[in-house]
Design a protein around this motif. Structure first.
Motif, PDB file in Angstrom:
ATOM      1  N   PRO A 103       5.353 -10.847  -2.122  1.00 23.66           N
ATOM      2  CA  PRO A 103       5.213  -9.672  -1.249  1.00 23.66           C
ATOM      3  C   PRO A 103       5.569 -10.006   0.192  1.00 23.66           C
ATOM      4  CG  PRO A 103       3.077 -10.661  -1.616  1.00 23.66           C
ATOM      5  CD  PRO A 103       4.061 -11.457  -2.446  1.00 23.66           C
ATOM      6  N   SER A 104       5.591  -8.985   1.028  1.00 23.08           N
ATOM      7  CA  SER A 104       5.849  -9.192   2.445  1.00 23.08           C
ATOM      8  C   SER A 104       4.537  -9.214   3.224  1.00 23.08           C
ATOM      9  CB  SER A 104       6.732  -8.073   3.009  1.00 23.08           C
ATOM     10  OG  SER A 104       6.802  -8.162   4.428  1.00 23.08           O
ATOM     11  N   PRO A 105       4.301 -10.248   4.030  1.00 17.45           N
ATOM     12  CA  PRO A 105       3.084 -10.268   4.849  1.00 17.45           C
ATOM     13  C   PRO A 105       3.130  -9.272   5.994  1.00 17.45           C
ATOM     14  CG  PRO A 105       4.494 -12.119   5.415  1.00 17.45           C
ATOM     15  CD  PRO A 105       5.129 -11.443   4.231  1.00 17.45           C
ATOM     16  N   TYR A 106       4.280  -8.639   6.218  1.00 20.46           N
ATOM     17  CA  TYR A 106       4.408  -7.679   7.307  1.00 20.46           C
ATOM     18  C   TYR A 106       3.952  -6.276   6.909  1.00 20.46           C
ATOM     19  CZ  TYR A 106       7.350 -11.316   9.369  1.00 20.46           C
ATOM     20  OH  TYR A 106       7.832 -12.503   9.872  1.00 20.46           O
ATOM     21  N   THR A 107       3.647  -6.085   5.619  1.00 24.14           N
ATOM     22  CA  THR A 107       3.133  -4.793   5.167  1.00 24.14           C
ATOM     23  C   THR A 107       1.642  -4.941   4.864  1.00 24.14           C
ATOM     24  OG1 THR A 107       3.862  -5.322   2.920  1.00 24.14           O
ATOM     25  CG2 THR A 107       5.380  -4.086   4.288  1.00 24.14           C
ATOM     26  N   SER A 108       1.061  -4.013   4.137  1.00 22.06           N
ATOM     27  CA  SER A 108      -0.376  -4.050   3.865  1.00 22.06           C
ATOM     28  C   SER A 108      -0.781  -5.420   3.308  1.00 22.06           C
ATOM     29  CB  SER A 108      -0.746  -2.965   2.854  1.00 22.06           C
ATOM     30  OG  SER A 108      -0.410  -1.690   3.360  1.00 22.06           O
ATOM     31  N   ALA A 109      -1.914  -5.935   3.801  1.00 19.03           N
ATOM     32  CA  ALA A 109      -2.332  -7.302   3.472  1.00 19.03           C
ATOM     33  C   ALA A 109      -2.397  -7.530   1.963  1.00 19.03           C
ATOM     34  CB  ALA A 109      -3.693  -7.587   4.103  1.00 19.03           C
ATOM     35  N   HIS A 110      -1.690  -8.563   1.535  1.00 10.58           N
ATOM     36  CA  HIS A 110      -1.725  -9.014   0.137  1.00 10.58           C
ATOM     37  C   HIS A 110      -1.398  -7.879  -0.849  1.00 10.58           C
ATOM     38  CE1 HIS A 110      -3.603 -12.190   2.320  1.00 10.58           C
ATOM     39  NE2 HIS A 110      -4.747 -11.580   2.437  1.00 10.58           N
ATOM     40  N   HIS A 111      -0.542  -6.967  -0.419  1.00 12.88           N
ATOM     41  CA  HIS A 111      -0.224  -5.846  -1.299  1.00 12.88           C
ATOM     42  C   HIS A 111       0.619  -6.319  -2.474  1.00 12.88           C
ATOM     43  CE1 HIS A 111       3.864  -6.048   0.110  1.00 12.88           C
ATOM     44  NE2 HIS A 111       4.180  -4.955  -0.540  1.00 12.88           N
ATOM     45  N   GLU A 112       0.691  -5.477  -3.476  1.00 17.28           N
ATOM     46  CA  GLU A 112       1.524  -5.774  -4.639  1.00 17.28           C
ATOM     47  C   GLU A 112       2.929  -5.272  -4.372  1.00 17.28           C
ATOM     48  OE1 GLU A 112       1.511  -3.684  -8.811  1.00 17.28           O
ATOM     49  OE2 GLU A 112       0.021  -5.297  -8.836  1.00 17.28           O
TER      50      GLU A 112
END
Length: 312
Positions: free
Chosen positions: A192-201
């Protein structure tokens, strides 16, 4: 086999620092033993039908035959092209020296374990980290302004760091061939991307019958470096990798994995629903850093495309 100096291309101060490092290394080894991208690919004068792809090919071909990689990397948003090159070298078992002038540490929580880089995967892939967190000693030059003195202290800091890089590079053993890990059929690693919602799927990577979707653990781990090593092993032993490339630039973990996949001929796709195009003289518009854009096999623009790429 040469020494490859990786650096952010799009900032004059990074190019200057990389050139200084390459020069000092060449004084010990000879200019033919040091490769400096942009400079040695003659980017400003290069003419090609698809210039960006040609630049990627020149850098990738050199990465296949290097003795060590020295990467200049700093700040909370590491350069994605440099991270791709680090991942490529690390996957091939090539020693990686990381030079940083960033005096900050990073952690996932205010009191959590700290790492030198925002993604602990960078810490774990480094053979050696050369850090210059302190300014040099004040020069106290007669008649010099305090601005000139401050500049001199920064130059001294950089010189010490470059000297340490050169000394370390000269002591590195010749790299042995690295075996490609055995891959697990029907296993997909999803970063995932750390720049979006934390630890998102990562969109489109939900539960899939007959497919094992592996996910990173390092972002919430109590021992992030150990978890980073496990994430790296899980990714490289998967049948395929899909990364979320969303952010101001491709996240460092995603870029590292793209480099590793490119080095080992592992299928890799990047989820990027929206692009910001860059334009440079004589070059086609690019929707991501060259090493990222041409390093991935597929760019996926929606969750549905991610699902389709992973398969039934």
């Amino acid at each position: 086999m040469s020494y490859y100096v990786a650096h952010r291309l799009f900032a004059a101060h990074d190019r200057a620092l990389a050139a200084y490092l390459a020069h000092e290394l060449a004084l010990k080894l000879g200019e033919d033993q040091v490769f400096l991208p942009f400079c040695d690919t003659d980017e400003e004068d290069l003419v090609a039908d698809i210039k960006g792809r040609r630049l990627f090919e020149l850098d990738r071909d050199r990465l296949r035959h290097i003795r060590a990689l020295i990467a200049i990397i700093h700040g909370p948003s590491p350069d994605d092209g440099v991270c791709m090159e680090i991942g490529y070298a690390a996957a091939r078992g090539v020693p990686v020296i990381l030079l940083t002038t960033d005096f900050q540490d990073y952690s996932a929580t205010p009191t959590g374990p700290r790492t030198v880089f925002p993604d602990p995967l960078l810490d774990t892939l480094a053979t050696r980290i050369i850090r210059a967190p302190r300014l040099g000693t004040p020069t106290d030059l007669p008649g010099a302004s305090h601005f000139a003195d401050f500049a001199a202290r920064n130059h001294a800091q950089i010189q010490l760091a470059v000297d340490a890089c050169v000394d370390t590079a000269l002591q590195l053993p010749v790299p042995a061939d690295s075996a490609v890990p055995a891959r697990t059929a029907s296993a997909v690693y999803a970063e995932p991307s750390p720049y979006t919602s934390a630890h998102h799927e990562l969109p489109g990577t939900g539960v899939r019958p007959g497919i094992t979707v592996r996910r990173p653990t390092r972002f919430a781990a109590t021992e992030p470096e150990a978890a980073a090593r496990a994430d790296w092993a899980a990714a490289l032993s998967s049948d395929r990798i899909v990364v979320d490339a969303c952010g101001p630039e491709t996240p460092p973990g995603a870029a590292l994995l793209i480099g590793a996949s490119c080095a080992t001929a592992q299928p890799v796709a990047a989820y990027l629903p929206r692009s910001t195009y860059t334009h440079a003289s004589g070059r086609e518009p690019n929707h991501r850093n060259l090493m990222i854009q041409y390093g991935v096999g597929h760019t996926l623009r929606s969750a549905e495309e991610v699902t389709a790429w992973i398969g039934p």
